[in-house]
Motif scaffolding. Structure first.
Motif, mmCIF file in Angstrom:
data_model
loop_
_atom_site.group_PDB
_atom_site.id
_atom_site.type_symbol
_atom_site.label_atom_id
_atom_site.label_comp_id
_atom_site.label_asym_id
_atom_site.label_seq_id
_atom_site.Cartn_x
_atom_site.Cartn_y
_atom_site.Cartn_z
ATOM 1 N N SER A 107 7.117 3.516 4.318
ATOM 2 C CA SER A 107 8.235 2.222 5.359
ATOM 3 C C SER A 107 9.227 3.284 5.645
ATOM 4 C CB SER A 107 8.627 0.782 4.635
ATOM 5 O OG SER A 107 7.265 0.000 3.998
ATOM 6 N N LEU A 118 2.707 -4.728 0.993
ATOM 7 C CA LEU A 118 3.998 -4.425 0.753
ATOM 8 C C LEU A 118 4.672 -6.016 2.630
ATOM 9 C CD1 LEU A 118 6.821 -4.334 0.272
ATOM 10 C CD2 LEU A 118 6.893 -2.109 2.269
ATOM 11 N N ASP A 171 6.438 -8.969 0.547
ATOM 12 C CA ASP A 171 7.939 -9.898 1.728
ATOM 13 C C ASP A 171 7.614 -11.178 2.312
ATOM 14 O OD1 ASP A 171 9.660 -8.955 3.289
ATOM 15 O OD2 ASP A 171 8.999 -8.008 4.645
ATOM 16 N N TRP A 221 15.922 -9.158 -3.354
ATOM 17 C CA TRP A 221 15.019 -7.753 -3.627
ATOM 18 C C TRP A 221 16.083 -6.865 -2.959
ATOM 19 C CZ3 TRP A 221 9.682 -6.358 -2.322
ATOM 20 C CH2 TRP A 221 9.048 -6.856 -0.874
ATOM 21 N N ARG A 230 14.041 -3.620 -0.006
ATOM 22 C CA ARG A 230 13.136 -4.310 0.285
ATOM 23 C C ARG A 230 12.480 -1.956 -0.079
ATOM 24 N NH1 ARG A 230 9.449 -3.140 4.649
ATOM 25 N NH2 ARG A 230 7.754 -4.573 4.649
ATOM 26 N N THR A 251 10.669 0.962 0.192
ATOM 27 C CA THR A 251 10.515 2.107 1.189
ATOM 28 C C THR A 251 9.579 3.167 1.086
ATOM 29 O OG1 THR A 251 12.379 3.665 0.777
ATOM 30 C CG2 THR A 251 12.331 1.801 2.606
ATOM 31 N N ALA A 306 8.321 -2.030 -6.562
ATOM 32 C CA ALA A 306 9.215 -3.561 -6.132
ATOM 33 C C ALA A 306 9.381 -3.679 -7.411
ATOM 34 C CB ALA A 306 8.418 -4.338 -5.632
#
Length: 398
Positions: A210, A300, A304, A316, A318, A320, A325
């Protein structure tokens, strides 16, 4: 006698991951694959099985097979900068997982009277082992407001006359943050200006699922005191192989680690070596990475959506990259949960497992209320785990 702190995250996992019927979203490896899976991914259908029943079970090549070391070197070369000196098999030492790679390096290079700067939070091994060896460790604290990216401007204030090594972790465990190329370059420049060893734990590299501009390994900057470690466990979904590596442009550092390994494992299993070499081969690696990237992105998005749904009590940064997490749970009034108690309550009530932040990644009161979730499990496991966790949140926190 060497005194070392209990390795909390490993002890929590060992104690709880075999709970009957548990939905394990604590696991930090991309959902595991089999040899059959690897062969199905291969574009070379005529290639033989990676395991030969006629191979004599000797120690094999002590540094790791030439084929495996070539394929690991190619991993580094594939994401190098234009000016990077390419790596070859002689730049690679195969170990029993990245955990053995890190331990060998620290055992070899760090001792009483040394000072180490280590990013924090991170995998406990990276600061507890240097402390056990008699070194002083300064924690380079990662800030949520900076997306948990290390700030090179902090380094002059952490430097001491006896500083010997900087330790980073990219992508970071537990936060899933990515340290970008310009930041890596600044860290290398600082280390170079003070002739410091620079150890980069890259066990989740290259799973930058990400991040728009994935960074290279620390070795891309051609700094002779830089060392990278990695393994087949996380980004490559093959933890059961117990194959990792040390990589460096510096033959003296590799030789020192290799000499220390003579007192421990000597070599790795030829069976593990052969499967790892096959998995990293040009015919298999693209399909394996594509599978793990797609799984990470799909899962993810589920996580999310969960965080957004329960934003009143969940927060949080987020992630990548990587598979983990770092998520904070709080009560509706804003008070952080007791993370260790929260983990056990969730496990007891809905049989979902993840790891407590303060207990496993903090010193003192740091990271109270945080938990680490490993979200690159099988998608069905994550979906059901989050559904059960959502019910718990609605009953107990909202």
């Amino acid at each position: 006698m060497v005194k070392i702190q209990p390795f909390e995250v490993e002890q929590w996992m060992d104690r709880l991951e075999t709970t009957p019927g548990v939905l394990n979203i604590a696991e930090t490896c991309a959902a595991s694959v089999s040899i059959d899976d690897l062969m199905a991914m291969s574009t070379d259908k005529a290639a033989p099985s990676p395991l030969s029943l006629s191979t004599k079970m000797t120690y094999g090549e002590i540094k790791g097979s030439t084929r495996l070391r070539q394929n690991v070197a190619a991993l580094f070369n594939s994401s190098a900068l234009p000016e990077t000196t390419p790596l070859g098999p002689d730049n690679i030492l195969i170990t029993q997982g990245a955990i053995a790679a890190n331990f060998l390096l620290l055992y070899t290079l760090i001792g009483p009277g040394d000072h180490v700067i280590c990013v924090y939070p991170t995998y406990q091994q990276l600061y507890s082992v240097p402390e056990s060896l008699g070194a002083q460790v300064s924690l380079w604290k990662l800030k949520p407001e900076n997306n948990y990216v290390p700030d090179p401007a902090d380094l002059p204030g952490l430097l001491q006359p006896n500083t010997k090594m900087i330790i980073i972790n990219n992508p970071n465990n537990p936060t899933g943050s990515t340290t970008p190329t310009p930041t890596l370059s600044s860290i290398v420049s600082f280390a170079r200006s003070h002739s410091l060893l620079l150890l980069s734990d890259e066990v989740y590299h290259p799973l930058y699922h990400s991040y728009p501009a994935p960074p290279p390994s620390i070795l891309a900057f051609d700094y002779p005191l830089a060392i990278a470690t990695g393994s087949m466990s996380k980004a490559f979904a093959l933890a059961g192989l117990r194959i990792g590596w040390i990589a460096s442009h510096n033959p003296a550092l590799l030789a020192a680690a290799s000499a220390a390994r003579d007192y421990t494992t000597i070599s790795v299993s030829q069976l593990d070596d052969a499967v790892a070499a096959y998995a990293l081969s040009p015919a298999v690696l693209p399909g394996l990475l594509e599978r793990n990237m797609a799984l990470a992105r799909t899962n993810l998005a589920l996580l999310d959506a969960f965080v957004e749904r329960y934003a009143a009590v969940v927060e949080w940064v987020r992630p990548t990259g990587g598979t983990t997490a770092f998520i904070k749970f709080k009560r509706k009034g804003g008070e952080a949960v007791d993370d260790a108690k929260f983990v056990m309550e969730v496990l007891g009530e809905v049989n979902v497992l993840f790891m407590p932040g303060r207990a496993c990644f903090g010193k003192g009161e740091d990271f109270g209320g945080f938990v680490r979730i490993g979200y690159v499990s099988e998608t069905k496991v994550l979906e059901e785990g989050l559904e059960r966790l959502g019910g718990f949140v609605e009953r107990r926190l909202l």
